[in-house]
Scaffold this motif. Sequence first.
Motif, PDB file in Angstrom:
ATOM      1  N   LYS A  41       0.827  -1.227   0.000  1.00 18.77           N
ATOM      2  CA  LYS A  41       0.000   0.000   0.000  1.00 18.77           C
ATOM      3  C   LYS A  41       0.849   1.260   0.000  1.00 18.77           C
ATOM      4  O   LYS A  41       0.561   2.238   0.683  1.00 18.77           O
ATOM      5  N   LEU A  42       1.922   1.239  -0.787  1.00 16.70           N
ATOM      6  CA  LEU A  42       2.785   2.418  -0.882  1.00 16.70           C
ATOM      7  C   LEU A  42       2.457   3.185  -2.155  1.00 16.70           C
ATOM      8  O   LEU A  42       2.340   2.581  -3.228  1.00 16.70           O
ATOM      9  N   PRO A  43       2.329   4.498  -2.042  1.00 15.96           N
ATOM     10  CA  PRO A  43       2.111   5.284  -3.261  1.00 15.96           C
ATOM     11  C   PRO A  43       3.388   5.352  -4.094  1.00 15.96           C
ATOM     12  O   PRO A  43       4.489   5.301  -3.539  1.00 15.96           O
ATOM     13  N   VAL A  44       3.234   5.460  -5.411  1.00 17.24           N
ATOM     14  CA  VAL A  44       4.398   5.379  -6.302  1.00 17.24           C
ATOM     15  C   VAL A  44       4.510   6.632  -7.178  1.00 17.24           C
ATOM     16  O   VAL A  44       3.506   7.130  -7.688  1.00 17.24           O
ATOM     17  N   ASP A 132      -0.376   8.550   3.462  1.00 17.08           N
ATOM     18  CA  ASP A 132       0.241   8.010   4.673  1.00 17.08           C
ATOM     19  C   ASP A 132      -0.596   6.844   5.203  1.00 17.08           C
ATOM     20  O   ASP A 132      -1.543   6.413   4.554  1.00 17.08           O
ATOM     21  N   ASP A 133      -0.239   6.372   6.390  1.00 13.00           N
ATOM     22  CA  ASP A 133      -0.902   5.181   6.957  1.00 13.00           C
ATOM     23  C   ASP A 133      -2.415   5.294   7.011  1.00 13.00           C
ATOM     24  O   ASP A 133      -3.129   4.311   6.908  1.00 13.00           O
ATOM     25  N   ARG A 134      -2.881   6.549   7.168  1.00 11.14           N
ATOM     26  CA  ARG A 134      -4.328   6.717   7.349  1.00 11.14           C
ATOM     27  C   ARG A 134      -5.102   6.307   6.103  1.00 11.14           C
ATOM     28  O   ARG A 134      -6.181   5.783   6.168  1.00 11.14           O
ATOM     29  N   MET A 153      -4.848   2.449  -4.969  1.00  8.51           N
ATOM     30  CA  MET A 153      -3.453   2.881  -5.037  1.00  8.51           C
ATOM     31  C   MET A 153      -3.370   4.254  -5.691  1.00  8.51           C
ATOM     32  O   MET A 153      -4.108   4.538  -6.634  1.00  8.51           O
ATOM     33  N   LEU A 154      -2.458   5.059  -5.176  1.00  7.85           N
ATOM     34  CA  LEU A 154      -2.225   6.368  -5.779  1.00  7.85           C
ATOM     35  C   LEU A 154      -0.856   6.368  -6.440  1.00  7.85           C
ATOM     36  O   LEU A 154       0.135   5.945  -5.830  1.00  7.85           O
ATOM     37  N   SER A 155      -0.812   6.798  -7.693  1.00  2.00           N
ATOM     38  CA  SER A 155       0.495   6.943  -8.324  1.00  2.00           C
ATOM     39  C   SER A 155       0.522   8.278  -9.065  1.00  2.00           C
ATOM     40  O   SER A 155      -0.511   8.787  -9.484  1.00  2.00           O
ATOM     41  N   ILE A 156       1.716   8.827  -9.169  1.00  2.00           N
ATOM     42  CA  ILE A 156       1.875  10.105  -9.850  1.00  2.00           C
ATOM     43  C   ILE A 156       3.026   9.987 -10.838  1.00  2.00           C
ATOM     44  O   ILE A 156       3.842   9.067 -10.743  1.00  2.00           O
ATOM     45  N   ARG A 174       7.167  14.764  -2.151  1.00  2.00           N
ATOM     46  CA  ARG A 174       8.035  13.714  -2.709  1.00  2.00           C
ATOM     47  C   ARG A 174       8.237  12.547  -1.759  1.00  2.00           C
ATOM     48  O   ARG A 174       8.243  11.392  -2.157  1.00  2.00           O
ATOM     49  N   GLN A 175       8.475  12.908  -0.474  1.00  2.00           N
ATOM     50  CA  GLN A 175       8.866  11.862   0.473  1.00  2.00           C
ATOM     51  C   GLN A 175       7.692  11.027   0.947  1.00  2.00           C
ATOM     52  O   GLN A 175       7.802  10.284   1.904  1.00  2.00           O
ATOM     53  N   ARG A 176       6.588  11.150   0.278  1.00  2.00           N
ATOM     54  CA  ARG A 176       5.436  10.305   0.575  1.00  2.00           C
ATOM     55  C   ARG A 176       5.304   9.183  -0.454  1.00  2.00           C
ATOM     56  O   ARG A 176       4.407   8.353  -0.361  1.00  2.00           O
TER      57      ARG A 176
END
Length: 275
Positions: A41-44, A132-134, A153-156, A174-176
Amino acid sequence: MLKKCSLSEELPVEEYLIEKEPYYVPVGNEIEIFMSAYRNKLPVNLKGPTGSGKTRFMEFMAYKLKRPLVTVACHEDLTATDLVGRFLIKGDSVEWSDGPLTKAVRHGAICYLDEVVEARKDTIVVIHPLTDDRRIMPIDKLGVILKAPSEFMLSISYNPGYQSVVKDLKQSTRQRFVAIDFDYPPAELEMKIVAHESGVNEEMARYLVDIGHRIRNFKQHGLEEGVSTRLLIYAGKLIKDGIDPKEACRIAMVRPITDNTDLQKSIDEIISTIM
Ligand code: ADP
């Protein structure tokens, strides 16, 4: 006026599902990395120049993951409201209409914000809580907080080449995201892609890729951005359609990338020696 919130209204999710496997040639281990990011569940963030395969990769991944893909081409007038949604007047009532990001969150789709840096700053406010985790999306106008399902999922995408002080992604944004680098594929792969996508034979594809590489070298001589794989494919398509190869290269690979006539002339000469 009557206020109607069609919160449970089903998005025709099928519209965003990719039915046929998109043609995608992996360049490195980007598929495994993306899969792992999705599982965790990490954004890319897909970083790379225009026309280097980021959108095609997203389509391919959405197909592999069997998730709908909601793509938003970001532009300077794109606001948070455009992403989240708005009340619309319909006859004598007011109805809520989900924006693309809300639709994606509600239905566990993949939301791809293409060239996110182009969007207005207020869009960042809605993106952050989803990264983030939320994994939540507050919708102030409806007074609700949506919790993203695990499939969401969120990607940019982000082109570091266009970076300027006004248009840059802040570190706090960026650091997200985990970042996957994209670049034009190595020659052998790019040749295969150009041949497949344009229909020219391998020999012609090789010429086009060779010219592409030489043009990219001009970056040290004032060229803002090298010629993209997309433009090599355009040249191939024109050639396949009967346009003279030299002419096709000029109009698909040289004229689009620079207005500098001296640069154009130098590149035209290179084309003449190869074609
Ligand atoms: P971006 O989103 O980076 O601007 P695209 O994904 O639109 O670029 O790529 C442009 C075109 O180049 C695609 O439509 C596709 O035809 C081709 N392409 C680029 N890279 C690849 C790849 N690795 N595999 C297959 N096709 C590719």
